[in-house]
Structure formats: C-alpha cells, structure tokens
Design a protein around this motif. Structure first.
Motif, PDB file in Angstrom:
ATOM      1  N   LEU A 323       0.833  -1.206   0.000  1.00 45.71           N
ATOM      2  CA  LEU A 323       0.000   0.000   0.000  1.00 45.71           C
ATOM      3  C   LEU A 323       0.868   1.256   0.000  1.00 45.71           C
ATOM      4  O   LEU A 323       0.602   2.218  -0.725  1.00 45.71           O
ATOM      5  N   GLU A 324       1.949   1.238   0.810  1.00 43.92           N
ATOM      6  CA  GLU A 324       2.819   2.408   0.905  1.00 43.92           C
ATOM      7  C   GLU A 324       3.483   2.721  -0.430  1.00 43.92           C
ATOM      8  O   GLU A 324       3.651   3.881  -0.794  1.00 43.92           O
ATOM      9  N   GLU A 325       3.882   1.672  -1.167  1.00 45.40           N
ATOM     10  CA  GLU A 325       4.642   1.890  -2.397  1.00 45.40           C
ATOM     11  C   GLU A 325       3.771   1.846  -3.654  1.00 45.40           C
ATOM     12  O   GLU A 325       4.285   2.010  -4.769  1.00 45.40           O
ATOM     13  N   GLY A 326       2.483   1.611  -3.471  1.00 42.82           N
ATOM     14  CA  GLY A 326       1.597   1.592  -4.624  1.00 42.82           C
ATOM     15  C   GLY A 326       1.825   0.412  -5.542  1.00 42.82           C
ATOM     16  O   GLY A 326       1.641   0.512  -6.768  1.00 42.82           O
ATOM     17  N   LEU A 327       2.229  -0.724  -4.982  1.00 45.51           N
ATOM     18  CA  LEU A 327       2.475  -1.933  -5.751  1.00 45.51           C
ATOM     19  C   LEU A 327       1.586  -3.053  -5.230  1.00 45.51           C
ATOM     20  O   LEU A 327       0.974  -2.929  -4.161  1.00 45.51           O
ATOM     21  N   THR A 328       1.515  -4.133  -5.972  1.00 46.76           N
ATOM     22  CA  THR A 328       0.816  -5.305  -5.464  1.00 46.76           C
ATOM     23  C   THR A 328       1.748  -6.043  -4.502  1.00 46.76           C
ATOM     24  O   THR A 328       2.974  -5.885  -4.573  1.00 46.76           O
ATOM     25  N   PRO A 329       1.205  -6.875  -3.606  1.00 43.24           N
ATOM     26  CA  PRO A 329       2.081  -7.652  -2.723  1.00 43.24           C
ATOM     27  C   PRO A 329       3.094  -8.507  -3.497  1.00 43.24           C
ATOM     28  O   PRO A 329       4.253  -8.619  -3.078  1.00 43.24           O
ATOM     29  N   GLN A 330       2.677  -9.098  -4.628  1.00 42.55           N
ATOM     30  CA  GLN A 330       3.608  -9.913  -5.405  1.00 42.55           C
ATOM     31  C   GLN A 330       4.746  -9.065  -5.964  1.00 42.55           C
ATOM     32  O   GLN A 330       5.917  -9.483  -5.960  1.00 42.55           O
ATOM     33  N   GLU A 390     -16.181  -1.268   7.645  1.00 40.48           N
ATOM     34  CA  GLU A 390     -17.362  -1.440   6.789  1.00 40.48           C
ATOM     35  C   GLU A 390     -17.121  -0.873   5.397  1.00 40.48           C
ATOM     36  O   GLU A 390     -17.618  -1.399   4.397  1.00 40.48           O
ATOM     37  N   HIS A 391     -16.326   0.188   5.320  1.00 33.56           N
ATOM     38  CA  HIS A 391     -16.070   0.807   4.018  1.00 33.56           C
ATOM     39  C   HIS A 391     -15.265  -0.131   3.121  1.00 33.56           C
ATOM     40  O   HIS A 391     -15.540  -0.266   1.926  1.00 33.56           O
ATOM     41  N   CYS A 392     -14.222  -0.785   3.701  1.00 39.42           N
ATOM     42  CA  CYS A 392     -13.401  -1.720   2.928  1.00 39.42           C
ATOM     43  C   CYS A 392     -13.994  -3.124   2.898  1.00 39.42           C
ATOM     44  O   CYS A 392     -13.487  -4.002   2.189  1.00 39.42           O
ATOM     45  N   ALA A 393     -15.054  -3.350   3.720  1.00 45.28           N
ATOM     46  CA  ALA A 393     -15.732  -4.642   3.784  1.00 45.28           C
ATOM     47  C   ALA A 393     -14.752  -5.768   4.137  1.00 45.28           C
ATOM     48  O   ALA A 393     -14.707  -6.805   3.483  1.00 45.28           O
ATOM     49  N   ARG A 394     -13.969  -5.533   5.215  1.00 46.90           N
ATOM     50  CA  ARG A 394     -13.011  -6.571   5.625  1.00 46.90           C
ATOM     51  C   ARG A 394     -12.648  -6.390   7.094  1.00 46.90           C
ATOM     52  O   ARG A 394     -12.682  -5.270   7.620  1.00 46.90           O
ATOM     53  N   PHE A 395     -12.337  -7.526   7.748  1.00 50.89           N
ATOM     54  CA  PHE A 395     -11.743  -7.450   9.069  1.00 50.89           C
ATOM     55  C   PHE A 395     -10.310  -6.944   8.907  1.00 50.89           C
ATOM     56  O   PHE A 395      -9.629  -7.272   7.930  1.00 50.89           O
ATOM     57  N   LEU A 396      -9.891  -6.158   9.899  1.00 51.74           N
ATOM     58  CA  LEU A 396      -8.586  -5.514   9.777  1.00 51.74           C
ATOM     59  C   LEU A 396      -7.542  -6.252  10.612  1.00 51.74           C
ATOM     60  O   LEU A 396      -7.719  -6.435  11.827  1.00 51.74           O
ATOM     61  N   ALA A 397      -6.478  -6.663   9.973  1.00 50.81           N
ATOM     62  CA  ALA A 397      -5.336  -7.202  10.704  1.00 50.81           C
ATOM     63  C   ALA A 397      -4.707  -6.081  11.532  1.00 50.81           C
ATOM     64  O   ALA A 397      -4.910  -4.886  11.259  1.00 50.81           O
ATOM     65  N   ASP A 398      -3.931  -6.468  12.546  1.00 56.33           N
ATOM     66  CA  ASP A 398      -3.402  -5.488  13.509  1.00 56.33           C
ATOM     67  C   ASP A 398      -2.706  -4.317  12.842  1.00 56.33           C
ATOM     68  O   ASP A 398      -2.877  -3.153  13.235  1.00 56.33           O
ATOM     69  N   ARG A 399      -1.885  -4.605  11.828  1.00 56.93           N
ATOM     70  CA  ARG A 399      -1.071  -3.554  11.201  1.00 56.93           C
ATOM     71  C   ARG A 399      -1.916  -2.612  10.328  1.00 56.93           C
ATOM     72  O   ARG A 399      -1.401  -1.621   9.849  1.00 56.93           O
ATOM     73  N   PHE A 400      -3.192  -2.968  10.085  1.00 60.09           N
ATOM     74  CA  PHE A 400      -4.048  -2.119   9.270  1.00 60.09           C
ATOM     75  C   PHE A 400      -4.893  -1.170  10.117  1.00 60.09           C
ATOM     76  O   PHE A 400      -5.809  -0.526   9.627  1.00 60.09           O
ATOM     77  N   VAL A 401      -4.571  -1.073  11.403  1.00 58.49           N
ATOM     78  CA  VAL A 401      -5.301  -0.200  12.312  1.00 58.49           C
ATOM     79  C   VAL A 401      -4.319   0.728  13.005  1.00 58.49           C
ATOM     80  O   VAL A 401      -3.237   0.316  13.408  1.00 58.49           O
ATOM     81  N   GLU A 402      -4.706   1.992  13.132  1.00 54.72           N
ATOM     82  CA  GLU A 402      -3.957   2.958  13.925  1.00 54.72           C
ATOM     83  C   GLU A 402      -4.928   3.686  14.824  1.00 54.72           C
ATOM     84  O   GLU A 402      -6.121   3.812  14.513  1.00 54.72           O
ATOM     85  N   GLY A 403      -4.403   4.176  15.968  1.00 49.88           N
ATOM     86  CA  GLY A 403      -5.254   4.922  16.870  1.00 49.88           C
ATOM     87  C   GLY A 403      -4.456   5.450  18.039  1.00 49.88           C
ATOM     88  O   GLY A 403      -3.224   5.473  18.016  1.00 49.88           O
ATOM     89  N   PRO A 433      -9.835   4.409  16.858  1.00 45.15           N
ATOM     90  CA  PRO A 433      -9.170   3.608  15.821  1.00 45.15           C
ATOM     91  C   PRO A 433      -9.540   4.071  14.422  1.00 45.15           C
ATOM     92  O   PRO A 433     -10.650   4.575  14.193  1.00 45.15           O
ATOM     93  N   GLN A 434      -8.597   3.928  13.504  1.00 44.19           N
ATOM     94  CA  GLN A 434      -8.825   4.260  12.100  1.00 44.19           C
ATOM     95  C   GLN A 434      -8.304   3.133  11.224  1.00 44.19           C
ATOM     96  O   GLN A 434      -7.269   2.529  11.511  1.00 44.19           O
ATOM     97  N   CYS A 435      -9.038   2.866  10.131  1.00 50.27           N
ATOM     98  CA  CYS A 435      -8.541   1.941   9.119  1.00 50.27           C
ATOM     99  C   CYS A 435      -7.383   2.622   8.392  1.00 50.27           C
ATOM    100  O   CYS A 435      -7.519   3.759   7.926  1.00 50.27           O
ATOM    101  N   LYS A 436      -6.267   1.955   8.287  1.00 55.37           N
ATOM    102  CA  LYS A 436      -5.086   2.545   7.673  1.00 55.37           C
ATOM    103  C   LYS A 436      -5.271   2.757   6.174  1.00 55.37           C
ATOM    104  O   LYS A 436      -4.586   3.573   5.561  1.00 55.37           O
ATOM    105  N   VAL A 437      -6.218   2.020   5.576  1.00 56.42           N
ATOM    106  CA  VAL A 437      -6.421   2.106   4.130  1.00 56.42           C
ATOM    107  C   VAL A 437      -7.296   3.290   3.763  1.00 56.42           C
ATOM    108  O   VAL A 437      -6.943   4.112   2.912  1.00 56.42           O
ATOM    109  N   CYS A 438      -8.472   3.396   4.434  1.00 53.01           N
ATOM    110  CA  CYS A 438      -9.437   4.435   4.017  1.00 53.01           C
ATOM    111  C   CYS A 438      -9.676   5.503   5.072  1.00 53.01           C
ATOM    112  O   CYS A 438     -10.420   6.457   4.840  1.00 53.01           O
ATOM    113  N   ARG A 439      -9.082   5.330   6.269  1.00 54.81           N
ATOM    114  CA  ARG A 439      -9.166   6.283   7.371  1.00 54.81           C
ATOM    115  C   ARG A 439     -10.566   6.372   7.986  1.00 54.81           C
ATOM    116  O   ARG A 439     -10.851   7.301   8.746  1.00 54.81           O
TER     117      ARG A 439
END
Length: 908
Positions: A323-330, A390-403, A433-439
């Motif tokens: 996400l940080e580098e704008g690339l796919t995980p692969q 709810e916006h991303c429609a996914r459970f968030l792993a620990d690293r995808f949450v900030e607060g 808490p905030q979703c790191k992807v969509c805030r």
C-alpha cells in the motif's frame, strides 16, 4: 518464611539485600545463626544462607534465594539476567574466591590480589560501557546486579581494588552500594570489620588452585603456550611428515545435494528474513552469516551439507508495504527478494539455495500439515473480537489499524504495539481507531478463527526436548526461552488471519482467511527445499540420518523450538526436527539501535558502498558476534581490529612468510630441517588447530576465530625470534636455518588460509592462489597440521592482503551512518533493472568449482600480463584477453553473480 544468615559469610550479602528489596511484599523473619549451625535437617554439613518457606521447603542456593525474593517483588525473568548469573557462578566466583583467599588468608596485597580478578572486573566494565545502561540487564536494577554486587562487595569496598580506569564498573558499584538494602546487608555481614570479617569463613575453604580465577571476556589475551608431552610432539611431527598423502579423497559432488546413508548429513537453515525489510548488520550476523560460517566449515570437514534460506513473503507487513509503495504484494515480494539476494551475494553467503515462500509448494506442504493436525484433533475454533472496516468490507489485521494508545496516549499507535511506550496492544483496545487504508472508523465484530491446541501437544514436546537437549548444542538463551514458555504453560495460539496475502486455509467457512505467518513461515524451509529437489522428504522426513542446525536471533526461538515442533509432532509424519538451535543475542549500533527511517546504522545494501571489502565486514561482525550477550558495532573498534588483528597480525605474518620464499629462495619452498624448537611449534599449532575444531563443532564461531589469530601470533613471534632475513646472509648453517624457518612459516600460512575459509572466503582464496596451494589441501581441513607445501614447491606472486583504515575515512563513515544520510529507496533500482515475473532461487556452485575457476583466472591473468610486458603481437594479446574475460564470466556465474558488462574506453 524465615531467612537464616551468618556474620562473615559472603553469600549472605546478596541474600539480605534482595530480602530488603522485598520488604512489604512478604513477611520475612531474619535469624542470625553461627556458621557451624545445621539449619537444614537433611544436610550433613552446615549451610548458610538458607530460606525456609512457609510450606516447610528450604532454599539454600544464594542465587535461588535472591531469585525468590525478586519474583515476590514482581520482577520478570529475562535471559540476559540468567546469562549473567551463569557467568557469575562459573567465571566470577572462582576468580573472586582466589582473590579473597590471597588477600584475607595469605595476606597478599596489590596486583597479587587484583591480578586474579582483573579480567572479570574488566568484563563487567566493558559490558556496562557497551550497552550504555546503568545496570547489567538494562535501565532498571535486576537480580543479576544484586548477586554480582554481593559477590564483589567484600573486595571492592576497599577502593584499592576498584581500578579507577573502570569507570562504568565504578559508577555501577557506587550506585548499588549507596542503596539502603545493600548498606544494611553490608553492616549485618561485615560488622564494620571490612573484608577481615570473612577470615574465619575463608580459612575453612580449600586453597584455590593456580588455574582458578580466570574469566572469559570478548577480548583476546596474551597467549600462554601449553606444556607439551613428548608424545604430543612426536604425534605432531609424524602427522606433519605424512603431508598431502594424509588427505582423504574429495567427496564426489552432488546436484542436488541429498542425504547419503553412512555419512554425516548436515542440514543448515538461516531464519527466513522478512522480505520487505532491508537487512542491517545485526540481521546479517544473527542468521545468514553465522550459518554460512558453519556451512563452509561443514564442507571443509567433508560432511554432506545442504545450506538453505529464503525470503519470508506472506503476511500483514507485505500488504502494508505494498500500500505504501503503490504496488501489489507480489510486486513488493519480487522487488525485495532481488534486493536480499544481491546483499547476501555481496557478503559471499554460500547458500545451496536461496528461495522464497510465495510458491505452490509452500501452499501444498502447509495445507497438508494443517490437514494432519485437524484430522488428529489438534486444531480448535474460537470466536475473536476484531475490528472490521465497513467501508473496505473486511476485518482488519493489527497492522491495518492505527489509533490512540490506551496506555500513553500516543496518537499513532499500531494495532499490535505502541512505538512510543513499547507496550503490546490488542487492536480493539485502541482509542479512536482508524482503518489505515481508508481512514474510516472500524467497528468491533466477532469473527471465527482457528487455533493450534498447544496444551494438547505439550507432553509430546516435553518428551522430544528431553531426548534432544542432552548432548545437543542449543545455545543457553534458546534453552532458557523455550523453558520459560513451558514453565508458564502453553496456550492455544491463533493460526489464521483476515488477510488476502498468505497461504489459503483449506477449510469450509474459512475461505476468506489465510494462515498466520508465524504458523507457516517455518514451513518455508521445507517448501524451499521442495523447490530445490523433488526428493525434499529425504532431508525433512529423515530424522534418523539428518542433523538439523537452525540459526536465528533470539526473538525467533519460540517459533523454531515450540511452534514448528508442535506442528510437526502433531502431524505424525516423521518430520526432521531441530537438533541444534543456535540463537544470537542482539547487535546494536554504536550507542543505539539500527533504524532505516532515521538513517542510523549500516544496512546490507549500503555496506558495499563504503569501500570496505565484504571480507572485512564478515571478519568484524564475526569478531563481535553477540554469542553470550548483546554486543555493539563500533566504527572505532572496526578500525582498530582491521589495523591490528588483520593488517599487523594476520596479514603481516602471511605476507612475510610468502615474501621470504620469493625474495630469498627464488619462489621455491626451501628444505626444512626441524629442530626440537620447530617440532614444539608444530605441536602448539596442532593443539590450536584442534581447539579451533572443538569450538566450531560446538558452533562457538566467535571463539574459533580467536584460534586463527592465535596461530598467526605464534607465527609472527617465530619469525621475529629466528630472524631469517639476517640468517640468510650468514654461514651455510645460518642459511639452512633461514630456509627451515621460512618453509615452516609458509606452511603455517597455508594452514591459516584453509582455517580462514569459513570466515573470509575471498581472502582465503587469495592466499591459496598466491601460495599455489594444491587443490586438495584447499578443500579439506583435518585435525592435524600437515606439510602441504613441501620443499621444492613453487609459489605464485605474493602481495599484501589488507589495507589500513584511516581515521578520517572512518570518521566520515560514522557521520554518514549516524543519521546524516537520506533514507535509501530502491525506486531507481526498480526502474533501471527489468523486473522478472518470478525469481525462484539464487544458486551458487560448489566451493571446489569456484576455487578451480579462481586458479584458472589467476593463471590466465599472469599470461596476459607477461604478453603485455613482452609487447607481444596485439592479436595474440587480444586472444588471451578474450580467454581471461570468458573465465571471469564463468567465475561470476559460479559465484551466483551477474557477469560484468564489458568496459569500453571513454571517449575524449
């Protein structure tokens, strides 16, 4: 509970100080008894101090009593403290007992007393200085501080025995001595008499033997030559005289390397580095470099050896980095896998295979182990409260949450840990808490996860450890960490995560989850081997024939000593489990920690830009390898070790030995007529060589390096005493003596070149090329010192091996890597080099192949130089240059390096 102590008994000092710290936590009745009173009914001899517990049980070990009081105070055990306690019992106490006996009973003073304990005091001082903390185990006082203070107080309370130059020790001792519990303990035990209060006790102790009182430190000491028997000397001379004929035939090369019945089959793994982190020097010494030394040593012993590693590529951190580098995980994995491979190639790491975990084999083997565990009832399902966006429609792993951190209020705490206060956090505990992807703000929902039922597997694990640990070479920290987990009782561990990037869970209802990286990362060793050979099970399902060594830093121990063994034992498929778990402590940088974001410390991709060769980095990192406790990289120390140990000691000796052959004997090894002194030197070198083997067989890598430097010092002293440069100008007898000294010295240099091979492979190959060492002698290291360069052997061109590091050069590097350089990025590398779709492995040729090609390159280079010197025909020169370039390309491919592009002349 009741504590029995006695006046004038030194062991009562730390016990009383620890009891004073625990005051208010428990009721302790302190009783002073005579040293001859029998307090413990079942002991036949008097013993104090003794702690009688309310249960009626007794503790009568000083450190055990102190530990009990510290645990009452809420202290949490740690492995560094335990290592200090082990050092205190095995190293400090013998030295201290000798010093106190000499002082109090024999009436000696000054250096006669201090000499036996000085090295131990210096060791404590250096440790305190290196970690830059006020106490032995960190920022707060620990059990180790009280135990060591109590042991040292009778001697050091006299300022004459606390050397002023040991400033860190001085500060530590004064800090503890001024604390009220320590002052009360001293008053109770010494009764204002000082060290003389111990005389009645010490007079009843046996007189220390002369060998007691030596402490182990990280610094080399002046070598004392051992006393040799006539038999040892005769055996050394016999082995020397047999020479090359003693060498066994080389093992036939295999591709792929597979176990062979009847041979020693050694499987070596380095902890898989996480793909999106560029490794720093601490990462490199902690796993890949340490394992490389042992792999190279194993091959020199002719053991059938497979060494593997690879990048660990699944998990939350990869998704976050993508996400940080704008690339796919692969794409992130492909990019950083290449970076890792390039770094290890530059450091000359001799992997048989360097793979990765994002492969079909990883999925297949992980899912198979899971299915076996599930079928046998070792997998549980449970509900977990988790944050869902709810916006991303996914459970968030620990690293995808900030607060906001619930402990310290830091506003950018991650869902697993706060970077400011360091405390571990459950993501649902975060404030705002905030979703790191969509805030957006996530909500708490229940979700199902799978757990490995470790409690049900605990008995199997204990039985396996009971069979494995005795006689093994597990490092003390690995054993302690494993036992501490078991002592607290194993708990079910969640093995799934709500991520997309990972090994899919093959179970209905869990299709949107993947395996947690700590469950399947260690399975990566198996899948990497499976990508290397379809006969991978001959390594990994063959515990009867395979000896598995696993190298890592201590934070990785539980996954290798508990989690994977439990998974493998539960799968019941005869998996090969670790025989020897080798864990290092941490390597720090100067006075702090490595930090890529702050530009602090040397990272793998930067080392090659310093102008310092890879072998110098290898040498220094192995010299300071954090084996027993944390150590620190120091630019000043790097300069000192390079200029003293390498340039002035090792390099000086090897260069002089070779130059004497070239200058005085026309490049041919002279006849050697050994005197009794020469024969004794053979035996001393043989003993040190055997010590080197003993240490490396126990994976004491740092200590074995000292044996190389010791032999080199013996060689330098031998040359200096015998002065062949003077004798060559004298009588016939003098010239013969010069020949013997030169021939023996150049043979010691040849031996050192082979002993160096695991540590400094390029320098080793250079020495062997200069001496034209016969190929069999380059690839086998026996336990005896052989004459491998007999009289009449022609050597090659000798040149210096090392360059001096200058102060201004080192100061410039210190500033550059002290936070002054910009954070490295790899965007340019990604743009300038094509990105392969899949980079499966980086393989290298066997050392024998590489050595043979190096020899060919050297020979061809000499041909080209001679033709140019003779001003031969241009076409003839060009043809030989073309052959040289082709050989260099072959060598690059064999070493796993990309062939260099041809260099053209610059246009004016």
């Amino acid at each position: 509970m009741r504590l029995f102590v006695s006046e004038g008994v030194p062991g009562c000092l730390p016990v009383l100080a620890a009891a004073g710290r625990a005051r208010g936590r428990a009721e302790v009745l302190i009783s002073t008894v005579g040293p001859e009173d029998c307090v413990v009914p079942f002991l036949t001899r008097p013993k104090v101090p003794v702690l009688q517990l309310d249960s009626g049980n007794y503790l009568f070990s000083t450190s055990a009593i102190c530990r009990y009081f510290f645990l009452l105070s809420g202290w949490e055990q740690d492995d560094l403290t335990n290592q200090w306690l082990e050092w205190e019992a095995t190293e400090l106490q013998p030295a201290l007992s000798a010093a106190l006996y000499y002082l109090v009973v024999q009436g000696k003073k000054g250096e006669d007393v201090l000499g036996s304990v000085r090295r131990a005091l210096t060791h404590i001082d250096h440790s305190l200085s290196r970690q830059n903390c006020p106490f032995l185990a960190g920022e707060t006082e620990s059990l180790a501080d009280i135990v060591l203070w109590g042991a040292l107080y009778p001697l050091l309370q006299d300022p004459a025995y606390l050397p002023e130059e040991l400033s860190a020790l001085h500060s530590w001792f004064q800090t503890l001595s001024t604390q009220e519990p320590c002052q009360r303990a001293a008053e109770t035990v010494l009764k204002q008499q000082g060290v003389l209060a111990l005389r009645p006790y010490l007079q009843k102790q046996p007189q220390p033997s002369p060998t007691e009182g030596r402490a182990v430190t990280n610094e080399p000491e002046e070598e004392e030559l051992a006393t040799l028997s006539e038999e040892e000397i005769a055996m050394a001379v016999t082995a020397w005289e047999k020479g090359l004929e003693s060498l066994p035939p080389l093992r036939p090369q295999q591709n792929p390397v597979l176990p062979v019945a009847g041979e020693r089959n050694v499987l070596i793994t380095s902890a898989l580095p996480y793909v999106n982190n560029v490794p720093h020097l601490g990462n490199i010494i902690g796993c890949v470099l340490s394992a490389d030394v042992f792999a190279r040593y194993s091959r020199l012993r002719q053991w059938n050896t497979l060494y593997l590693c690879g990048t660990d590529e699944y998990g939350t951190a990869t998704e976050t980095k993508a996400l940080e580098e704008g690339l796919t995980p692969q794409e992130i994995c492909d990019k950083y896998h290449i970076i890792h491979a390039d770094i290890y190639r530059w450091f000359n790491i001799s992997f048989d295979i360097f793979g990765r975990t994002t492969t079909p084999q990883q999925t297949k083997i992980t899912q198979d182990i899971f299915q076996q565990l599930l079928k046998r009832g070792f997998v549980l399902q449970d509900t977990v409260e988790q944050l869902r966006c709810e916006h991303c429609a996914r459970f968030l792993a620990d690293r995808f949450v900030e607060g906001v951190c619930p402990f310290c209020g830091y506003e950018e705490a991650r869902g697993d840990q706060c970077d400011k206060c360091g405390k571990l956090i459950n993501a649902v505990e975060l404030k705002k808490p905030q979703c790191k992807v969509c805030r957006s703000c996530p909500v708490v929902q229940s979700t199902q996860h799978l757990f490995l039922d470790l409690p049900k597997l605990e008995k199997r694990l204990e039985e396996w450890l009971g069979r494995t640990l005795p006689g093994s070479d597990w490092t003390p920290n690995a054993q302690f960490i494993t036992r501490s987990w078991l002592r607290d009782g194993l708990k079910p561990r969640c093995i799934t995560r709500d991520l997309k990037w990972g090994t899919p869970v093959p179970l209905e209802g869990f299709e949107d989850k993947v395996f947690y990286v700590w469950f399947d990362a260690t399975i990566g060793y198996l899948s990497i081997t499976a990508n290397y050979t379809d006969q991978w099970e001959r390594w990994w399902k063959n515990p009867e024939q395979v000896d598995l060594y696993q190298f890592m830093a201590k934070d990785n121990v539980p996954f290798h000593s508990l989690v994977f063994p439990c998974s493998a034992l539960g799968a019941e498929d005869n998996y090969t489990l670790v025989s020897h778990l080798i864990a290092t402590e941490y390597l720090n940088y100067e006075d702090g920690k490595f930090s890529k974001s702050r530009g602090v410390g040397v990272f793998g991709d930067m080392a090659q830009d310093t102008g310092i060769p890879a072998d110098i980095w290898r040498f220094y990192l192995l010299y300071i390898r954090p084996e027993g406790q944390d150590s620190a990289f120091s630019w000043t120390d790097l300069l000192l070790k390079n200029n003293s140990e390498l340039l002035n000691n090792l390099g000086n000796f090897i260069n002089r030995a070779g130059m004497f052959v070239s200058k005085f004997f026309g490049g041919y090894v002279p006849e050697m007529v050994l005197t009794p002194d020469d024969q004794r030197l053979l035996a001393h070198v043989t003993l040190e060589l055997q010590h080197y083997h003993q240490l490396l067989e126990k994976v004491r890598i740092r200590d074995a390096l000292r044996s190389i430097l010791t032999i080199s010092r013996h060689g330098n002293q031998y040359i200096q005493v015998n002065e062949p440069w003077k004798r060559i100008k004298g009588s016939e007898a003098d010239r013969q003596r010069a020949g013997t000294v030169t021939g023996l010295a150049v043979n010691i240099a040849a031996l050192l070149s082979v002993m160096l091979q695991p540590y400094m492979p390029t320098v080793s190959a250079t020495i062997q090329a200069q001496l034209q060492l016969p190929p069999p002698a380059c690839s086998i290291l026996l336990t005896n010192f052989l004459c491998t360069l007999p009289a009449g052997h022609q050597i090659g061109t000798v040149s210096p091996l090392f360059q001096k590091l200058e102060n201004d050069q080192i100061e410039s590097l210190r500033q550059r890597f002290g936070g002054g350089q910009l954070e490295e990025t790899f965007d340019l590398k990604a743009k300038t080099s094509p990105k392969p779709a899949v980079v499966e492995t980086v393989t290298t040729a066997r050392p024998q192949q590489i050595q043979a090609l190096m020899d060919e390159v050297t020979k061809q280079g000499n041909i080209v130089r001679e033709l140019k010197a003779q001003k031969a025909d241009k076409n003839e020169v060009a043809a030989e240059v073309a052959k040289l370039l082709d050989l260099k390309k072959q060598l690059a491919v064999a070493e796993g390096k990309p062939p260099e592009a041809p260099k053209g002349k610059k246009k004016k």
